[in-house]
Scaffold this motif. Structure first.
Motif, PDB file in Angstrom:
ATOM      1  N   HIS A  11       0.894   2.549  -3.008  1.00 16.83           N
ATOM      2  CA  HIS A  11       0.178   1.505  -2.269  1.00 16.83           C
ATOM      3  C   HIS A  11       1.120   0.718  -1.365  1.00 16.83           C
ATOM      4  CE1 HIS A  11      -2.062  -2.201  -1.427  1.00 16.83           C
ATOM      5  NE2 HIS A  11      -3.113  -1.383  -1.449  1.00 16.83           N
ATOM      6  N   ALA A  41      -7.089   0.029   7.041  1.00 14.95           N
ATOM      7  CA  ALA A  41      -8.368   0.040   6.317  1.00 14.95           C
ATOM      8  C   ALA A  41      -8.725   1.465   5.903  1.00 14.95           C
ATOM      9  CB  ALA A  41      -9.475  -0.570   7.178  1.00 14.95           C
ATOM     10  N   ARG A  42      -8.524   2.426   6.798  1.00 12.63           N
ATOM     11  CA  ARG A  42      -8.834   3.827   6.481  1.00 12.63           C
ATOM     12  C   ARG A  42      -7.954   4.335   5.345  1.00 12.63           C
ATOM     13  NH1 ARG A  42     -11.602   8.110   8.159  1.00 12.63           N
ATOM     14  NH2 ARG A  42     -10.666  10.175   8.189  1.00 12.63           N
ATOM     15  N   GLU A  44      -6.232   2.602   3.123  1.00  9.75           N
ATOM     16  CA  GLU A  44      -6.509   1.885   1.874  1.00  9.75           C
ATOM     17  C   GLU A  44      -7.775   2.414   1.210  1.00  9.75           C
ATOM     18  OE1 GLU A  44      -6.378  -2.298   2.976  1.00  9.75           O
ATOM     19  OE2 GLU A  44      -4.387  -2.444   2.048  1.00  9.75           O
ATOM     20  N   HIS A  45      -8.760   2.776   2.021  1.00  9.27           N
ATOM     21  CA  HIS A  45      -9.991   3.358   1.484  1.00  9.27           C
ATOM     22  C   HIS A  45      -9.678   4.634   0.699  1.00  9.27           C
ATOM     23  CE1 HIS A  45     -14.089   4.890   1.244  1.00  9.27           C
ATOM     24  NE2 HIS A  45     -13.598   6.031   1.697  1.00  9.27           N
ATOM     25  N   PHE A  46      -8.900   5.524   1.291  1.00 10.93           N
ATOM     26  CA  PHE A  46      -8.567   6.767   0.607  1.00 10.93           C
ATOM     27  C   PHE A  46      -7.744   6.490  -0.644  1.00 10.93           C
ATOM     28  CE2 PHE A  46      -8.887   8.744   5.015  1.00 10.93           C
ATOM     29  CZ  PHE A  46     -10.197   9.139   4.815  1.00 10.93           C
ATOM     30  N   HIS A  47      -6.780   5.573  -0.530  1.00 11.60           N
ATOM     31  CA  HIS A  47      -5.916   5.255  -1.667  1.00 11.60           C
ATOM     32  C   HIS A  47      -6.727   4.716  -2.850  1.00 11.60           C
ATOM     33  CE1 HIS A  47      -2.909   3.127  -4.090  1.00 11.60           C
ATOM     34  NE2 HIS A  47      -2.082   4.059  -3.658  1.00 11.60           N
ATOM     35  N   ALA A  48      -7.748   3.913  -2.565  1.00 12.90           N
ATOM     36  CA  ALA A  48      -8.566   3.309  -3.625  1.00 12.90           C
ATOM     37  C   ALA A  48      -9.617   4.274  -4.173  1.00 12.90           C
ATOM     38  CB  ALA A  48      -9.251   2.048  -3.091  1.00 12.90           C
ATOM     39  N   SER A  49      -9.820   5.402  -3.523  1.00 18.65           N
ATOM     40  CA  SER A  49     -10.847   6.355  -3.944  1.00 18.65           C
ATOM     41  C   SER A  49     -10.385   7.149  -5.164  1.00 18.65           C
ATOM     42  CB  SER A  49     -11.158   7.323  -2.802  1.00 18.65           C
ATOM     43  OG  SER A  49     -11.659   6.631  -1.694  1.00 18.65           O
ATOM     44  N   ASN A  71      -8.035  13.505  -1.615  1.00 19.38           N
ATOM     45  CA  ASN A  71      -8.630  13.226  -2.921  1.00 19.38           C
ATOM     46  C   ASN A  71      -9.010  14.498  -3.657  1.00 19.38           C
ATOM     47  OD1 ASN A  71      -9.543  10.896  -0.935  1.00 19.38           O
ATOM     48  ND2 ASN A  71      -9.256  10.054  -2.983  1.00 19.38           N
ATOM     49  N   ARG A  84      -7.444  14.645   3.629  1.00 21.29           N
ATOM     50  CA  ARG A  84      -8.095  13.738   4.571  1.00 21.29           C
ATOM     51  C   ARG A  84      -7.238  13.407   5.783  1.00 21.29           C
ATOM     52  NH1 ARG A  84     -13.244  11.959   3.252  1.00 21.29           N
ATOM     53  NH2 ARG A  84     -13.025  11.443   5.430  1.00 21.29           N
TER      54      ARG A  84
END
Length: 151
Positions: A11, A41-42, A44-49, A71, A84
């Motif tokens: 992160h 934002a993009r 972080e979205h993948f990282h949090a998925s 993912n 991704r």
């Protein structure tokens, strides 16, 4: 400049990756109007998925030279990996960084019993040839569909 062996993307790496992403994808052949905030934002979205896996390459001074992320997805009795984003600094492309990143990713995925990797990219961009050299082929049985929405 020396490139350090790829390591897992964490992160704390996302801001530097987002800056690189915005720089690389804002110029040819992509020419997409990415800014650092949108790129962050993009990523972080993948990282949090769920199932996030990413690898990072950096130079000897700690600068990010490239990254790959995506993912894991459950599929029947195994996992697939949806790649991704992959990004290498424009001035470092063609130096083997992307291949090193991808090989490191494959080793990580093999340790997790991943059976296949899939991705989407433009047909007529240099990335398509890069992925083909890594052994990817256009699927004969699957198609990628897109539909724009009025907003």
């Amino acid at each position: 400049m020396t490139v350090i062996a790829p390591r897992r993307l964490e992160h704390r790496d996302l801001e530097a990756c987002a800056a690189l992403f915005a720089q690389v994808f804002s110029v040819e052949p992509w020419s997409e109007p990415w800014g650092a905030d949108g790129a962050l934002a993009r990523l972080e979205h993948f990282h949090a998925s769920p199932g996030f896996v990413g690898m990072l390459s950096s130079g000897d001074k700690g600068d990010v030279t490239g990254f790959v992320l995506g993912n894991l997805e459950p599929y029947l009795d195994c996992h697939l990996f949806y790649l991704r984003e992959m990004c290498v600094a424009s001035h470092r492309q063609g130096q083997g960084i992307g291949s090193q990143l991808y090989r490191a990713l494959e080793r990580e995925l093999a340790s997790r019993d991943v059976r296949a990797v899939y991705l989407a990219t433009g047909r007529n961009v240099p990335a398509a040839g890069f992925y083909q050299r890594l052994g990817f082929r256009c699927s004969e049985s699957m198609a990628f569909y897109a539909k724009g929405l009025q907003g």
